[in-house]
Design a protein around this motif. Structure first.
Motif, PDB file in Angstrom:
ATOM      1  N   SER A 292       0.848  -1.181  -0.032  1.00 21.03           N
ATOM      2  CA  SER A 292      -0.160  -0.083  -0.059  1.00 21.03           C
ATOM      3  C   SER A 292       0.947   1.007   0.134  1.00 21.03           C
ATOM      4  O   SER A 292       2.090   1.428   0.409  1.00 21.03           O
ATOM      5  N   MET A 293       0.258   2.321  -0.328  1.00 21.66           N
ATOM      6  CA  MET A 293       0.828   3.533  -0.384  1.00 21.66           C
ATOM      7  C   MET A 293      -0.042   4.752  -0.391  1.00 21.66           C
ATOM      8  O   MET A 293      -1.191   4.324  -0.580  1.00 21.66           O
ATOM      9  N   SER A 294       0.280   6.045   0.149  1.00 25.85           N
ATOM     10  CA  SER A 294      -0.605   7.023   0.415  1.00 25.85           C
ATOM     11  C   SER A 294      -1.041   7.518  -1.183  1.00 25.85           C
ATOM     12  O   SER A 294      -0.182   7.555  -1.842  1.00 25.85           O
ATOM     13  N   SER A 296      -1.178  10.510  -1.492  1.00 30.28           N
ATOM     14  CA  SER A 296      -0.057  11.768  -1.861  1.00 30.28           C
ATOM     15  C   SER A 296       1.096  11.242  -2.480  1.00 30.28           C
ATOM     16  O   SER A 296       1.793  12.240  -3.243  1.00 30.28           O
ATOM     17  N   GLN A 303      -3.665  11.263  -8.732  1.00 35.21           N
ATOM     18  CA  GLN A 303      -4.076  11.749  -7.420  1.00 35.21           C
ATOM     19  C   GLN A 303      -5.652  12.507  -7.803  1.00 35.21           C
ATOM     20  O   GLN A 303      -6.408  12.584  -7.119  1.00 35.21           O
ATOM     21  N   THR A 314      -7.784   7.442   1.016  1.00 35.70           N
ATOM     22  CA  THR A 314      -6.381   8.156   1.464  1.00 35.70           C
ATOM     23  C   THR A 314      -5.274   7.222   1.191  1.00 35.70           C
ATOM     24  O   THR A 314      -4.224   7.757   1.004  1.00 35.70           O
ATOM     25  N   THR A 315      -5.884   6.015   1.060  1.00 37.19           N
ATOM     26  CA  THR A 315      -4.534   4.927   0.732  1.00 37.19           C
ATOM     27  C   THR A 315      -5.019   3.722  -0.333  1.00 37.19           C
ATOM     28  O   THR A 315      -6.336   3.707  -0.565  1.00 37.19           O
TER      29      THR A 315
END
Length: 322
Positions: A292-294, A296, A303, A314-315
């Motif tokens: 996983s990653m944000s 952002s 995005q 958000t993820t």
């Protein structure tokens, strides 16, 4: 019907908690079990049918929960998580121990001459190229030309790196020169994996929300996935290529191996195999398979699309490959 297996079991996820190292280790001990390589096509097909039928809401009469999980792990060991295609047998993670113990054992045994280094590094990197392609992330196909270019660049870069390190080893003590194959493999993994998965770096890998809904493709997610795989692969090589040289250096001074030098290679292969049985699943478990990653951390255009379609996300999640 009374006694029928419940459809509430989530076999889209591993049986054990993937938020903990121990849960991931248990999962990968099952997936990388070398005995899975010996399973027949009929057994693999039966496991595929059980898993796909269960996901579709159809339960095989008399099926138990343990049998379902066994089928799921047989399925996971042989079929790609993104494409669902049956993977080439030597590219499966369950083939890592038997294949790597043979190749690594020979690399550690025949390291003194340049032809031997070139040959065994080429064999090793050819095998790694198959594994890296087989266990890539995403479902986008590679053309024959793309695959050929990736293979040539990966193996050439890795072999050249190994030869460069070997030339340095001539000025080092014998015990240090024994570690040259490990240094070469570590450096080569940093070259081979990105080359064999270069399409992912260019076009990205699929990212999803927590429910598996596809949100787009991200090269940034691919970079994170490949970095994690490189770290895991180097970690796998550490015990198998660092411990046997120390043991063999001591054994070769004993009368037994001096009397029976033909046993050098088999003993080395056996030691490597013992290390790999544990190193392979434990290093696969360093990072979750479903990474996983944000949001952002994604590309700006992706995005923006995610924020417009699902502002609460958000993820994002993605298959990092192996």
């Amino acid at each position: 019907m009374s006694g029928e297996l419940s459809l509430s079991i989530n076999i889209k996820e591993p049986r054990w908690d993937q938020g903990t190292f121990m849960g991931r280790a248990k999962h990968f001990f099952m997936v990388t079990d070398p005995r899975n390589v010996l399973l027949s096509s009929e057994t693999l097909e039966e496991a595929r049918v059980i898993v796909e039928d269960y996901r579709a809401g159809n339960v095989k009469p008399g099926l138990t929960e343990d049998e379902l999980w066994r089928a799921k792990y047989i399925y996971d060991s042989a079929f790609h998580p993104d494409t669902g295609e049956k993977m080439f047998v030597i590219g499966r993670m369950s083939a890592q121990v038997p294949m790597n113990m043979s190749i690594t054992g020979c690399m550690l045994t025949f390291y003194r001459t340049t032809p031997a280094v070139v040959f065994w590094q080429w064999v090793n990197q050819s095998f790694n190229a198959v594994v890296n392609y087989t266990n890539r992330s995403g479902d986008a196909p590679m053309t024959v030309n793309q695959l050929g270019a990736a293979y040539v660049s990966a193996t050439t870069g890795a072999v050249v790196t190994a030869l460069g390190l070997k030339s340095l080893a001539t000025r080092l003590p014998p015990i240090v020169s024994r570690f040259v194959p490990f240094a070469a493999v570590a450096a080569a993994n940093c070259i081979n994996i990105p080359f064999m998965r270069q399409r992912e770096l260019k076009y990205g890998i699929p990212v999803t929300d927590e429910n598996g809904n596809r949100l787009g493709e991200s090269p940034n997610a691919a970079k994170q996935a490949i970095m994690q795989v490189v770290v895991s692969r180097i970690g796998m090589a550490v015990p198998a290529m660092a411990i046997p040289p120390v043991i063999m250096n001591a054994l070769e001074k004993r009368a037994f191996l001096k009397r029976f030098p033909i046993l050098n290679a088999p003993v080395q292969v056996g030691l490597v195999g013992l290390c790999l049985v544990f190193a392979t699943p434990l290093c696969c478990a360093l990072f979750p398979q479903k990474s996983s990653m944000s949001v952002s951390g994604l590309e700006a255009d992706l995005q923006e699309r995610i924020q417009q379609a699902s502002p609460n996300i958000t993820t994002v999640y993605f298959n990092k490959g192996l």
